[in-house]
Design a protein around this motif. Structure first.
Motif, PDB file in Angstrom:
ATOM      1  N   ILE A 269       1.109  36.323  60.386  1.00  0.00           N
ATOM      2  CA  ILE A 269       1.100  35.342  61.474  1.00  0.00           C
ATOM      3  C   ILE A 269      -0.202  35.429  62.261  1.00  0.00           C
ATOM      4  O   ILE A 269      -0.817  34.410  62.606  1.00  0.00           O
ATOM      5  CB  ILE A 269       2.312  35.556  62.397  1.00  0.00           C
ATOM      6  CG1 ILE A 269       3.615  35.277  61.640  1.00  0.00           C
ATOM      7  CG2 ILE A 269       2.225  34.656  63.622  1.00  0.00           C
ATOM      8  CD1 ILE A 269       4.873  35.664  62.395  1.00  0.00           C
ATOM      9  N   LEU A 273      -2.965  32.483  62.659  1.00  0.00           N
ATOM     10  CA  LEU A 273      -3.472  32.031  63.959  1.00  0.00           C
ATOM     11  C   LEU A 273      -4.997  32.081  63.989  1.00  0.00           C
ATOM     12  O   LEU A 273      -5.665  31.169  64.513  1.00  0.00           O
ATOM     13  CB  LEU A 273      -2.876  32.900  65.067  1.00  0.00           C
ATOM     14  CG  LEU A 273      -3.117  32.483  66.514  1.00  0.00           C
ATOM     15  CD1 LEU A 273      -2.553  31.096  66.779  1.00  0.00           C
ATOM     16  CD2 LEU A 273      -2.482  33.497  67.457  1.00  0.00           C
ATOM     17  N   LEU A 282      -0.050  26.104  64.800  1.00  0.00           N
ATOM     18  CA  LEU A 282       0.592  27.027  63.874  1.00  0.00           C
ATOM     19  C   LEU A 282       2.101  26.855  63.959  1.00  0.00           C
ATOM     20  O   LEU A 282       2.691  26.972  65.040  1.00  0.00           O
ATOM     21  CB  LEU A 282       0.216  28.472  64.224  1.00  0.00           C
ATOM     22  CG  LEU A 282       1.023  29.591  63.551  1.00  0.00           C
ATOM     23  CD1 LEU A 282       0.874  29.549  62.031  1.00  0.00           C
ATOM     24  CD2 LEU A 282       0.606  30.959  64.090  1.00  0.00           C
ATOM     25  N   LEU A 284       5.827  28.274  62.749  1.00  0.00           N
ATOM     26  CA  LEU A 284       6.475  29.504  62.283  1.00  0.00           C
ATOM     27  C   LEU A 284       7.870  29.178  61.773  1.00  0.00           C
ATOM     28  O   LEU A 284       8.709  28.656  62.524  1.00  0.00           O
ATOM     29  CB  LEU A 284       6.572  30.524  63.422  1.00  0.00           C
ATOM     30  CG  LEU A 284       5.263  30.949  64.099  1.00  0.00           C
ATOM     31  CD1 LEU A 284       5.559  31.966  65.205  1.00  0.00           C
ATOM     32  CD2 LEU A 284       4.289  31.516  63.094  1.00  0.00           C
ATOM     33  N   HIS A 307      -5.306  26.827  70.991  1.00  0.00           N
ATOM     34  CA  HIS A 307      -4.388  27.028  69.877  1.00  0.00           C
ATOM     35  C   HIS A 307      -2.936  26.898  70.337  1.00  0.00           C
ATOM     36  O   HIS A 307      -2.581  27.285  71.452  1.00  0.00           O
ATOM     37  CB  HIS A 307      -4.609  28.411  69.253  1.00  0.00           C
ATOM     38  CG  HIS A 307      -5.895  28.515  68.514  1.00  0.00           C
ATOM     39  ND1 HIS A 307      -6.502  29.720  68.211  1.00  0.00           N
ATOM     40  CD2 HIS A 307      -6.719  27.558  67.997  1.00  0.00           C
ATOM     41  CE1 HIS A 307      -7.626  29.504  67.548  1.00  0.00           C
ATOM     42  NE2 HIS A 307      -7.779  28.198  67.413  1.00  0.00           N
ATOM     43  N   ILE A 309       1.329  27.317  69.162  1.00  0.00           N
ATOM     44  CA  ILE A 309       2.294  27.972  68.276  1.00  0.00           C
ATOM     45  C   ILE A 309       3.641  27.272  68.449  1.00  0.00           C
ATOM     46  O   ILE A 309       4.116  27.095  69.570  1.00  0.00           O
ATOM     47  CB  ILE A 309       2.427  29.474  68.602  1.00  0.00           C
ATOM     48  CG1 ILE A 309       1.072  30.173  68.482  1.00  0.00           C
ATOM     49  CG2 ILE A 309       3.443  30.130  67.675  1.00  0.00           C
ATOM     50  CD1 ILE A 309       1.092  31.624  68.946  1.00  0.00           C
TER      51      ILE A 309
END
Length: 368
Positions: A269, A273, A282, A284, A307, A309
């Motif tokens: 992970i 990233l 990103l 998951l 960024h 997530i």
């Protein structure tokens, strides 16, 4: 009560046992489905091993497809004889369900992981011993499954082999939906997929459908890398070949716009990233190795490059619309998920688990 044969999980990290199980007639809102095939998913194994603490013994299985045998009172969505794919459970009334996001249902854990109905009862027993059922509203590692009506999607196309459709209810819709829905990758975008299992390869096919310009698979098994290239990946990387982030940036110096991580491993992970370009996203989907698994994130870098997530469940799928969409793509030759499937008899479930773990097959489908 009706008797069926089931694969029963009796202890964590132990083989499944094949044994007769009694199953109730469907209650109000329930449907009895004769299973034609059921996918073997990593989530079934982590439930057996108590990452998901469902009481054992239990009948697991949550990627079933089959034919409706009987319906309980109030069921109007399907009728006996209908061909169906079985998906996950959701309440249908919370804010997320109202937004057509049932995989984020506020009652998702209770409805899918508890091993019982909402009232605490189970429709299964073995020689008088209570057996947990209703896993993802189905428990389809068996010849028959009691299913919540809301879980079902009717299959109207007779030309589609029913026994392989079950994984559309979880693994394949998770991978495809992550690209087509959760991340919503636009045509011409760039994506790296970490892990070439069923979810990762479904994501590769979806990225090809979406016409992403660069589609990178990161996967240690050579056969899966070769299959990914055949399914639409533009590049396939062996993580053992050197610095992984450097390998990705050798292809795209600025990094990828999207990354999807399907292994759940913290180090992977973190690498995913690090492979993102500015404002990269990103996703998951991988289950971590432990319930307390955590990430170390450089907050300054996260803010500096914007960024993002995104945790993803079931690819943001709305079963009634997305599964028919995937079937249509399959029939058009654009989502050839059948190339990932190897069939095993249900009584060889332990052999199928070992083969999938070795990488001998991508997706095992068990035939009762």
């Amino acid at each position: 009560m009706t008797t069926t044969t089931a694969a029963v999980a009796r202890a964590a990290h132990a083989p499944f046992s094949i044994e007769p199980v009694s199953i109730e007639a469907p209650r109000t809102g329930e449907v009895l489905v004769r299973i034609a095939g059921v996918g073997l998913c990593h989530t079934d194994l982590i439930a057996r091993d108590q990452f998901i603490p469902i009481p054992l013994p239990a009948v697991l299985g949550h990627e079933g497809a089959g034919i409706v045998e009987a319906v309980g009172d109030g069921v109007g969505k399907v009728a006996p004889g209908d061909r169906v794919v079985i998906g996950f459970s959701s309440c249908g009334s919370c804010p997320r369900c109202a937004e057509d996001l049932p995989s984020y249902c506020q009652s998702f854990p209770a409805l899918n992981y508890a091993g019982c109905r909402v009232d605490g009862s189970s429709g299964l027993d073995a020689a008088g011993e209570r057996v947990s059922g209703h896993f993802f509203g189905q428990s389809s590692f068996a010849g028959l499954a009691l299913v919540s009506e809301r879980n079902l999607v009717r299959v109207t196309h007779e030309d589609v082999p029913l026994d392989i459709l079950g994984p559309l209810g979880c693994g394949f819709q998770t991978g495809a939906g992550s690209v087509l829905r959760s991340l919503d990758c636009p045509p011409g975008s760039t994506i790296a997929v970490f892990g070439g299992g069923p979810v990762g390869l479904a994501a590769i096919m979806a990225a090809a459908i979406r016409q992403c310009a660069t589609i990178i698979l990161v996967e240690p098994i050579a056969a899966r890398r070769a299959l990914a290239l055949d399914l639409g990946a533009t590049h396939a990387i062996d993580p053992a070949a050197g610095d992984l982030a450097a390998q990705i940036r050798a292809i795209l110096p600025q990094g990828v716009e999207f990354a999807l991580e399907s292994s759940g491993r913290e180090t992977v992970i973190e690498t995913a990233l690090a492979s993102l370009t500015s404002h990269g996203l990103l996703g998951l989907v991988g289950v971590p190795p432990r319930p307390d698994s955590a990430l170390s994130v450089n907050i300054a870098a996260l803010i500096t490059y914007g960024h993002r997530i995104h945790g993803i469940i079931e690819g943001d799928s709305d079963l009634d619309t997305f599964i028919p969409e995937l079937i249509d793509l399959y029939r058009a030759g654009r989502f050839p998920f059948d190339r990932l499937i190897t069939r095993y008899p249900l009584d060889r479930i332990n052999e199928a688990i070992a083969a999938q773990a070795r990488g001998d097959c991508v997706k095992a489908v068990l035939i009762p």
